[in-house]
Design a protein around this motif. Sequence first.
Motif, PDB file in Angstrom:
ATOM      1  N   LEU A  45      19.742 -40.502  -3.867  1.00 30.10           N
ATOM      2  CA  LEU A  45      19.764 -40.249  -2.431  1.00 30.10           C
ATOM      3  C   LEU A  45      18.781 -41.143  -1.674  1.00 30.10           C
ATOM      4  O   LEU A  45      18.511 -40.929  -0.490  1.00 30.10           O
ATOM      5  CB  LEU A  45      19.444 -38.779  -2.136  1.00 30.10           C
ATOM      6  N   TRP A  90      17.182 -39.957   2.897  1.00 33.96           N
ATOM      7  CA  TRP A  90      16.276 -38.837   3.162  1.00 33.96           C
ATOM      8  C   TRP A  90      15.880 -38.736   4.626  1.00 33.96           C
ATOM      9  O   TRP A  90      15.742 -37.625   5.171  1.00 33.96           O
ATOM     10  CB  TRP A  90      15.031 -38.943   2.277  1.00 33.96           C
ATOM     11  N   VAL A 148      18.813 -30.460  -3.103  1.00 29.53           N
ATOM     12  CA  VAL A 148      18.481 -31.231  -1.905  1.00 29.53           C
ATOM     13  C   VAL A 148      17.576 -30.419  -0.993  1.00 29.53           C
ATOM     14  O   VAL A 148      16.575 -30.931  -0.459  1.00 29.53           O
ATOM     15  CB  VAL A 148      19.761 -31.661  -1.169  1.00 29.53           C
TER      16      VAL A 148
END
Length: 621
Positions: free
Chosen positions: A274, A278, A309
């Motif tokens: 990811l 962010w 997450v």
Amino acid sequence: MTPPPSRRRRTGARDTAPAHNLLRRGAVRRAQVITTYGVGSLIAVDHESFIVSGLDDADGSWNHREAPRIHERRLERLLEVDHFRLPPASDEDSTDGLRVRRFPLMHSCPECNELQRHRDFAPPPGRSVCGTCEKELVPSRFVVACEAGHLDEFPYWQWVHRSTDRGSGVSGKCGGRLMMRTSGRTSSLRSIIVSCTCGKVPEVSMEGSFRRSALKDLGLTCRGTRPWLGGTVPAETCGRPLRTLQRGSSSVWQPVVKSALSIPPWSSGRADPLAGHWEKLRKYDDRKQIESYLDAVFDEPWPLSLDDVLTLLAAEREEEAEGEAAPSFDHRYRALRNKEYERLRAGNDDSEHTRNEEFVCESPLGDGRVLEPLGVTGPMLVKKLREVRALKAFTRLVDAESTSDATEVPLSAKPLRWLPAMEVRGEGVFLRLDEERLGLWEKTEAVARRAERMRRAHQRILDQRASDPTRAVLSPASPRMVLLHTLAHVLINEWSLDAGYPAASLRERLYADDAMAGLLVYTATSDSEGSLGGLVAQGEPDRLAETLRSALRRAEWCSADPLCLEAEASGTSGANLAACHACVMLPETSCEHNNVLLDRALLVGTPDDPALGYFEHVARH
């Protein structure tokens, strides 16, 4: 330190050599690209001198196989980048990696004594020799720089013609050629003689060229040149005072390096897919919004579950600096250290270590209470750790750590979303001092007075180095900081003697403020001296207690005593007291504070006042 010369290229099985687009000029280690030979620094290879190029073209020249991406989210957020890249590996079959440009361009020939630009000697392709004499050319020993980070050639023509055309800034109009020779009478600047064949001016020596006002007196100011970015990048408007420097001086280039430990929940690597998302994910507070974003960006299955997450986002918000609407960089960096301290205290004994976990910190098997009489508590065995050190920028003339408004020079002409970094994997020992006992000790009048003396001396250094003394950073010197710093040094020295670790392979990481009183000693290299379990074994309470007693007894005396112990000031500008290279100083790669703010007396006391020492009761028994 001069890097090794380039190795001869081996041919392959079919007698073919690896493809290189540019001529190879030596090799440096990856770590040196962060700490010694980074962007904008000067590097000597054999008889030649080069400047390391900026990163604008690095995406094309840094092969992704040789310079892979790495992630450390906490440090990425602090430095506002999406990822880091390891500097390119330098192997026999590597492609173009770290690029350099010739600098300085001014060279002299030791045979004919001419002083001119390198290309004007008409050297054969690929060689740096005088086209007439065929002698190795000597790069100029002198360069000029300003506090804004600009770098330029030394103005030899103006220096020679200062009596006839001061400050004109036009070179060569007299029609003569510059010559440089050495009289050989002394090793000083007086023996370096520069002249012009025009015959209109007398020959002059280089004596006086290092005076702060030497170039100002000629009417010369900085032209804003940035040779590491190449000739296509225009010079900046500057006009600041110029300083003459030796080409190999440490003031020519000083790195701005920031580091972070990989700690849970970021240390397993699960957040890496990811990377780059962010900042956008942080804008969402609602579970449904985050779910929609992941659906739009990733195909099923997602790299992480929605709960993972949310957990990572919560951990990131928890680490944010408190107390300011727009916290400064220093506040955010302190918040990063505070979170490391909390994690080192807590460990992760109960977590299920995955194969990819980069942080394993456990309580020792032995009884930690054996350390309580020593004033030490909370030992932790860091069996596995990862540190990422990133090159944020660099400075010239100004120490970036000494001023809040230091001019940090970026590594590229255009903003990049990545920085060069290195990673160190190793092990370490973490310990804390007893807060109650420490609080009583640091309030002692004699202790506070001695620490204040060091603080004032260090503050003078910071004020002198700051471009604006009214905005200089405050010295971190305090009784607990000096105590922890000196304790870390004597432990590293003791382990280097007792456990077989070279002092240069160990490094300190201090956690010292009103809410923290701990230190981490860990392996600073990732080779065979890095992670073999030897340092962790030293952290078992019984062995650690024995090591502490031995280190403190050793700290009681120094081969330079009584001068060392009774010194009113020592070290750089008096920022140390009882500390020298014969007792507590370390290789600079091991020390966070460049061997300043050290004092043995705050560890073990002095013969006149034993109570000065936090460990006085241990050292005397």
